[in-house]
Enzyme design. Structure first.
Site, short mmCIF file in Angstrom:
data_model
loop_
_atom_site.label_atom_id
_atom_site.label_comp_id
_atom_site.label_asym_id
_atom_site.label_seq_id
_atom_site.Cartn_x
_atom_site.Cartn_y
_atom_site.Cartn_z
N GLU A 22 -2.58 10.62 -13.67
CA GLU A 22 -1.66 9.81 -12.87
C GLU A 22 -0.85 8.88 -13.78
O GLU A 22 0.34 8.67 -13.56
CB GLU A 22 -2.43 8.96 -11.86
CG GLU A 22 -3.10 9.77 -10.77
CD GLU A 22 -3.87 8.87 -9.82
OE1 GLU A 22 -3.40 8.72 -8.68
OE2 GLU A 22 -4.93 8.34 -10.23
N TYR A 54 19.03 -7.82 0.99
CA TYR A 54 18.07 -6.72 0.93
C TYR A 54 18.27 -5.83 -0.28
O TYR A 54 17.35 -5.12 -0.69
CB TYR A 54 17.99 -5.91 2.23
CG TYR A 54 19.28 -5.64 2.94
CD1 TYR A 54 20.11 -4.62 2.54
CD2 TYR A 54 19.65 -6.41 4.03
CE1 TYR A 54 21.30 -4.36 3.20
CE2 TYR A 54 20.83 -6.15 4.71
CZ TYR A 54 21.65 -5.13 4.29
OH TYR A 54 22.82 -4.88 4.94
N ILE A 73 -3.27 0.66 -6.36
CA ILE A 73 -2.04 0.37 -5.63
C ILE A 73 -2.16 -0.95 -4.88
O ILE A 73 -1.15 -1.57 -4.55
CB ILE A 73 -1.59 1.53 -4.73
CG1 ILE A 73 -2.62 1.88 -3.66
CG2 ILE A 73 -1.23 2.74 -5.57
CD1 ILE A 73 -2.14 2.94 -2.65
N GLU A 74 -3.38 -1.40 -4.64
CA GLU A 74 -3.58 -2.72 -4.05
C GLU A 74 -2.99 -3.81 -4.95
O GLU A 74 -2.38 -4.77 -4.49
CB GLU A 74 -5.07 -3.00 -3.83
CG GLU A 74 -5.72 -2.17 -2.76
CD GLU A 74 -6.25 -0.81 -3.23
OE1 GLU A 74 -5.76 -0.25 -4.24
OE2 GLU A 74 -7.18 -0.29 -2.56
N LYS A 100 1.29 6.14 -1.12
CA LYS A 100 1.03 7.03 -2.26
C LYS A 100 0.82 8.43 -1.69
O LYS A 100 -0.31 8.89 -1.54
CB LYS A 100 -0.21 6.53 -3.02
CG LYS A 100 -0.48 7.23 -4.32
CD LYS A 100 -1.66 6.57 -5.04
CE LYS A 100 -1.96 7.25 -6.34
NZ LYS A 100 -3.10 6.60 -7.04
#
Length: 127
Positions: A22, A54, A73-74, A100
């Protein structure tokens, strides 16, 4: 009652995950953001400076996802949420959903996502 700005489906390519493949090969990530604020004054005056741009919000999130590799990913979602709250002081709260979709799960699945939420109140109380 606060108003809300949403940015959905921001596509990014990052190198996050606990597996070496990854980190080496990378994979797509999708970011959704919901920002709570009062935009009555911005709407009344038609002034961009009184709300959240934005494009800047998207650039901030994109820069974090495409930035340094993280195992979790947290961690990435939390970094986005806390950075957004620092960068846009007019926000009451933000919710970041980091998807993900190609997570290394040996079963068929539709999506994996984490959600990080930060608010002025929780940041003041330290929770």
């Amino acid at each position: 009652m606060a108003d809300r700005i949403e940015l959905k489906g921001l596509e990014c390519f990052g190198y996050h995950g606990v597996f070496e493949a990854e980190k080496r090969e990378g994979q797509p990530f999708i970011v959704d953001l919901a920002c709570w604020l009062d935009f009555n004054q911005a709407a009344a005056t038609d002034d961009l400076q009184l709300t959240v741009n934005y494009a800047e919000l998207a650039a901030l999130a994109h820069g974090i996802v495409t930035g340094p590799s993280r195992d979790l990913i947290e961690t990435v979602a939390t970094e986005i949420a806390e950075s957004v709250m620092r960068e846009f002081p007019q926000l009451h709260a933000v919710e970041v959903t980091l998807h993900k979709p190609q997570a290394p799960i040996p079963l068929q699945f539709q999506d994996v996502a984490v959600v990080a939420r930060r608010s002025r109140k929780s940041m003041r109380s330290g929770s």
